[in-house]
Design a protein around this motif. Structure first.
Motif, PDB file in Angstrom:
ATOM      1  N   GLU A   7      21.976   4.057   6.261  1.00  0.00           N
ATOM      2  CA  GLU A   7      20.543   4.247   6.407  1.00  0.00           C
ATOM      3  C   GLU A   7      19.765   3.116   5.738  1.00  0.00           C
ATOM      4  OE1 GLU A   7      18.656   7.059   8.127  1.00  0.00           O
ATOM      5  OE2 GLU A   7      20.525   6.367   9.024  1.00  0.00           O
ATOM      6  N   THR A   8      20.246   2.655   4.582  1.00  0.00           N
ATOM      7  CA  THR A   8      19.598   1.533   3.914  1.00  0.00           C
ATOM      8  C   THR A   8      19.551   0.314   4.820  1.00  0.00           C
ATOM      9  OG1 THR A   8      20.256   2.272   1.696  1.00  0.00           O
ATOM     10  CG2 THR A   8      19.728  -0.057   1.959  1.00  0.00           C
ATOM     11  N   LEU A  25      23.255  -8.251  -1.475  1.00  0.00           N
ATOM     12  CA  LEU A  25      21.865  -7.941  -1.812  1.00  0.00           C
ATOM     13  C   LEU A  25      21.662  -6.431  -1.939  1.00  0.00           C
ATOM     14  CD1 LEU A  25      18.972  -9.076  -2.222  1.00  0.00           C
ATOM     15  CD2 LEU A  25      18.646  -8.790   0.245  1.00  0.00           C
ATOM     16  N   VAL A  26      22.229  -5.668  -1.019  1.00  0.00           N
ATOM     17  CA  VAL A  26      22.111  -4.211  -1.062  1.00  0.00           C
ATOM     18  C   VAL A  26      22.792  -3.652  -2.306  1.00  0.00           C
ATOM     19  CG1 VAL A  26      22.803  -2.069   0.076  1.00  0.00           C
ATOM     20  CG2 VAL A  26      21.822  -3.936   1.422  1.00  0.00           C
ATOM     21  N   GLU A  27      23.942  -4.206  -2.661  1.00  0.00           N
ATOM     22  CA  GLU A  27      24.644  -3.751  -3.869  1.00  0.00           C
ATOM     23  C   GLU A  27      23.799  -3.998  -5.116  1.00  0.00           C
ATOM     24  OE1 GLU A  27      28.402  -5.691  -3.853  1.00  0.00           O
ATOM     25  OE2 GLU A  27      29.204  -4.486  -2.199  1.00  0.00           O
ATOM     26  N   ARG A  28      23.142  -5.139  -5.173  1.00  0.00           N
ATOM     27  CA  ARG A  28      22.239  -5.420  -6.311  1.00  0.00           C
ATOM     28  C   ARG A  28      21.096  -4.411  -6.339  1.00  0.00           C
ATOM     29  NH1 ARG A  28      19.898 -11.193  -6.207  1.00  0.00           N
ATOM     30  NH2 ARG A  28      18.912 -10.402  -8.123  1.00  0.00           N
ATOM     31  N   ALA A  29      20.559  -4.111  -5.163  1.00  0.00           N
ATOM     32  CA  ALA A  29      19.451  -3.161  -5.086  1.00  0.00           C
ATOM     33  C   ALA A  29      19.895  -1.763  -5.504  1.00  0.00           C
ATOM     34  CB  ALA A  29      18.886  -3.144  -3.671  1.00  0.00           C
ATOM     35  N   GLU A  30      21.092  -1.372  -5.141  1.00  0.00           N
ATOM     36  CA  GLU A  30      21.608  -0.061  -5.542  1.00  0.00           C
ATOM     37  C   GLU A  30      21.733   0.034  -7.060  1.00  0.00           C
ATOM     38  OE1 GLU A  30      24.224   0.933  -1.509  1.00  0.00           O
ATOM     39  OE2 GLU A  30      25.194   0.064  -3.267  1.00  0.00           O
ATOM     40  N   VAL A 102      12.502  -5.957  -1.263  1.00  0.00           N
ATOM     41  CA  VAL A 102      12.602  -5.308   0.044  1.00  0.00           C
ATOM     42  C   VAL A 102      13.861  -4.454   0.116  1.00  0.00           C
ATOM     43  CG1 VAL A 102      12.959  -5.721   2.511  1.00  0.00           C
ATOM     44  CG2 VAL A 102      11.247  -7.045   1.257  1.00  0.00           C
ATOM     45  N   ALA A 103      14.958  -4.968  -0.426  1.00  0.00           N
ATOM     46  CA  ALA A 103      16.216  -4.209  -0.413  1.00  0.00           C
ATOM     47  C   ALA A 103      16.108  -2.957  -1.274  1.00  0.00           C
ATOM     48  CB  ALA A 103      17.363  -5.091  -0.897  1.00  0.00           C
ATOM     49  N   CYS A 108      15.659   2.904  -1.971  1.00  0.00           N
ATOM     50  CA  CYS A 108      14.911   4.055  -2.481  1.00  0.00           C
ATOM     51  C   CYS A 108      14.547   5.026  -1.354  1.00  0.00           C
ATOM     52  CB  CYS A 108      13.658   3.592  -3.207  1.00  0.00           C
ATOM     53  SG  CYS A 108      13.992   2.877  -4.835  1.00  0.00           S
ATOM     54  N   THR A 109      14.197   4.502  -0.206  1.00  0.00           N
ATOM     55  CA  THR A 109      13.910   5.373   0.934  1.00  0.00           C
ATOM     56  C   THR A 109      15.158   6.155   1.318  1.00  0.00           C
ATOM     57  OG1 THR A 109      12.214   3.872   1.776  1.00  0.00           O
ATOM     58  CG2 THR A 109      13.130   5.447   3.338  1.00  0.00           C
ATOM     59  N   SER A 110      16.305   5.492   1.334  1.00  0.00           N
ATOM     60  CA  SER A 110      17.572   6.151   1.642  1.00  0.00           C
ATOM     61  C   SER A 110      17.899   7.228   0.609  1.00  0.00           C
ATOM     62  CB  SER A 110      18.692   5.109   1.692  1.00  0.00           C
ATOM     63  OG  SER A 110      19.959   5.717   1.807  1.00  0.00           O
ATOM     64  N   VAL A 111      17.681   6.904  -0.672  1.00  0.00           N
ATOM     65  CA  VAL A 111      17.948   7.869  -1.744  1.00  0.00           C
ATOM     66  C   VAL A 111      17.055   9.095  -1.588  1.00  0.00           C
ATOM     67  CG1 VAL A 111      17.749   8.286  -4.224  1.00  0.00           C
ATOM     68  CG2 VAL A 111      18.798   6.173  -3.392  1.00  0.00           C
TER      69      VAL A 111
END
Length: 208
Positions: A7-8, A25-30, A102-103, A108-111
Motif C-alpha cells: 500500500e505504501t 527509501l521506503v525502509e528509511r521512512a518506515e 514524501v515516503a 504513515c497513510t499505510s499505517v
C-alpha cells in the motif's frame, strides 16, 4: 505499528516491482515512522434512527450513505489518528529531505489504514452482528460537512486529540473519522474506493 509496504508503494505511485533505490527509501521512512507515530482510536455505538435517517439525533445526508446502511440497525462512529508528531516530522522532512518526506507521508497513510482495519476487526470480534466496511465523509455524495457531527459526537478533541478546521479538514492530518454499519441483515461491500464514484483518482485501489 503495522505497515503495508504494498500500500505504501501504491501511495507513492509505484507501478510494478520497485527498484532498489525506492525500497531503500521506503525502509528509511518506515524507521522514521517508528519514532513519530502514536496511533489512537475511539468509537461510540449508536442505534440507527430512521425517518429521517440519523445517528445520535443527527441526520445523515446523501443517497450513498442510505444505501450503505441498508440492513443495519446500529452504527459505530469511529475515529483514529497517528498524532501531531507524525505530521511535524513529515513537514520537517518535506523541507530538509523531500523524497524522504514524501515516503514518510505514504508510510504513515499505510499505517493509519492498517491501524483502522485492525480496530474494525476488533469491533467485529466483540459484536454479535455483521459489521460493514467503514464509510467516511466524502465517499460518494456523503458530504464532508458531516465531519463536524462526527467530531462532535465522538468528542475527538478531548479523547484522541483530533480537531476540525474551518475548511473541514482533520488535524492532525493523518486522522480519519468513519461510520461502520452493523446489523444481522447487513450485506454488500461499500468500502473506500468501491464506495466512491470518482474515476480519475491516482490513488484508487485496484478492486478485484
Amino acid at each position: 505499528m503495522k505497515t503495508n509496504r504494498r500500500e505504501t508503494l501504491r501511495y507513492l505511485g509505484v507501478k510494478g516491482a520497485p527498484d532498489e533505490r525506492t525500497l531503500a527509501l521506503v525502509e528509511r521512512a518506515e524507521k522514521e515512522a517508528e519514532k513519530c507515530v502514536f496511533p489512537r482510536f475511539t468509537f461510540r455505538l449508536f442505534p440507527l434512527e430512521r425517518e429521517p435517517l440519523s445517528v445520535g439525533g443527527t441526520p445523515l445526508e446523501g443517497a450513498d450513505i442510505a444505501a450503505y446502511l441498508k440492513g443495519c440497525d446500529e452504527v459505530y462512529l469511529i475515529a483514529a489518528t497517528l498524532g501531531f508528531e507524525a505530521e511535524k516530522r513529515i513537514n520537517f522532512l518535506m523541507q530538509s529531505s523531500p523524497a524522504l518526506g514524501v515516503a514518510l507521508d505514504a508510510v504513515c497513510t499505510s499505517v493509519l489504514e492498517s491501524f483502522l482495519d485492525e480496530q474494525c476487526r476488533k469491533l467485529q470480534e466483540g459484536s454479535k452482528k455483521r459489521l460493514k466496511p467503514r464509510f467516511s465523509c466524502g465517499y460518494g455524495d456523503f458530504p464532508l460537512s458531516q465531519q463536524r457531527d462526527m467530531v462532535r459526537l465522538l468528542d475527538t478533541g478531548r479523547k484522541i486529540g483530533v480537531f476540525l478546521s474551518e475548511s473541514l479538514m482533520l488535524a492532525p492530518q493523518k486522522s480519519v473519522t468513519a461510520l461502520v454499519g452493523a446489523g444481522e441483515r447487513a450485506r454488500g461491500k461499500s468500502e473506500g474506493c468501491s464506495a466512491c464514484g470518482k474515476k480519475d483518482c491516482a490513488f484508487k485501489k485496484e478492486l478485484k
